[in-house]
Design an enzyme around this catalytic site. Structure first.
Site, short mmCIF file in Angstrom:
data_model
loop_
_atom_site.label_atom_id
_atom_site.label_comp_id
_atom_site.label_asym_id
_atom_site.label_seq_id
_atom_site.Cartn_x
_atom_site.Cartn_y
_atom_site.Cartn_z
CG ASP A 11 -1.96 -1.96 0.86
OD1 ASP A 11 -2.16 -1.52 0.08
OD2 ASP A 11 -2.74 -1.55 2.85
CG ASP A 130 -9.93 -3.12 -0.49
OD1 ASP A 130 -9.22 -4.57 -0.84
OD2 ASP A 130 -9.64 -2.05 -0.67
#
Length: 173
Positions: A11, A130
């Site tokens: 990320d 997600d």
């Protein structure tokens, strides 16, 4: 036996790799380019970089950053973050990415999956999902890179995966 591959997913926020737990509490882990080189040197088969604030901020990722990472790597890498059009995805590939991944933009405009696969090839289009367990089911979320912007997508995870797969049908060569 299926080959095993090591594919770290990193990320990225403001050009830095961050680590969170369940989409919150991001801690700075280091420079994205330095970590890309480290993972490459330690035997990663592929890398995935998610610009986690691009979609919530309504922007796409930085193509210069993609180009800089591409210059360091001799392994495939995938990028994600605010890619909302086929042209933006093509620019990522033109700047050295091997694949693009879309999540929130695909949830908002599912036909984007097929458009990208048709123009760029299904082998380089990934749909990120997600998911979080809520109310007894796994549910899809979007804008997970920003705890203030994160929200449910009103879809069950497995249903969305099946739908996304059907949106980019296989083509014969």
């Amino acid at each position: 036996m299926t080959a095993r591959r090591i594919i770290p997913c990193l990320d990225v926020k403001d050009g830095r790799v961050v680590k969170g737990v369940r989409f919150v509490g991001h801690t700075d882990m280091g420079d994205a380019a330095e970590l890309a080189a480290r993972y490459r040197d330690e035997g990663a088969d592929e890398l995935v970089f998610y610009d986690i604030t691009a979609s919530p901020q309504g922007r796409t990722l930085d193509y210069g950053w993609v180009r800089d990472i591409a210059r360091l790597l001799d392994i495939p890498f995938c990028v994600a973050g605010g890619i909302r059009s086929v042209d933006q995805a093509a620019r990522c590939l033109d700047n050295g990415a091997d694949k693009v991944s879309i999540n929130s933009p695909a949830l908002e405009r599912p036909e984007l999956i097929g458009e990208m696969a048709e123009r760029l090839g299904g082998q380089c289009v990934v749909v990120g999902v997600d998911s979080q367990f809520q109310d007894g089911d796994w549910r899809v979320h979007k804008y997970t890179g920003d705890p203030d912007a994160r929200r449910g997508a009103n879809r069950l995870t497995l249903d969305w995966i099946i739908e996304a797969q059907a949106l980019a049908p296989a083509r014969s060569c």
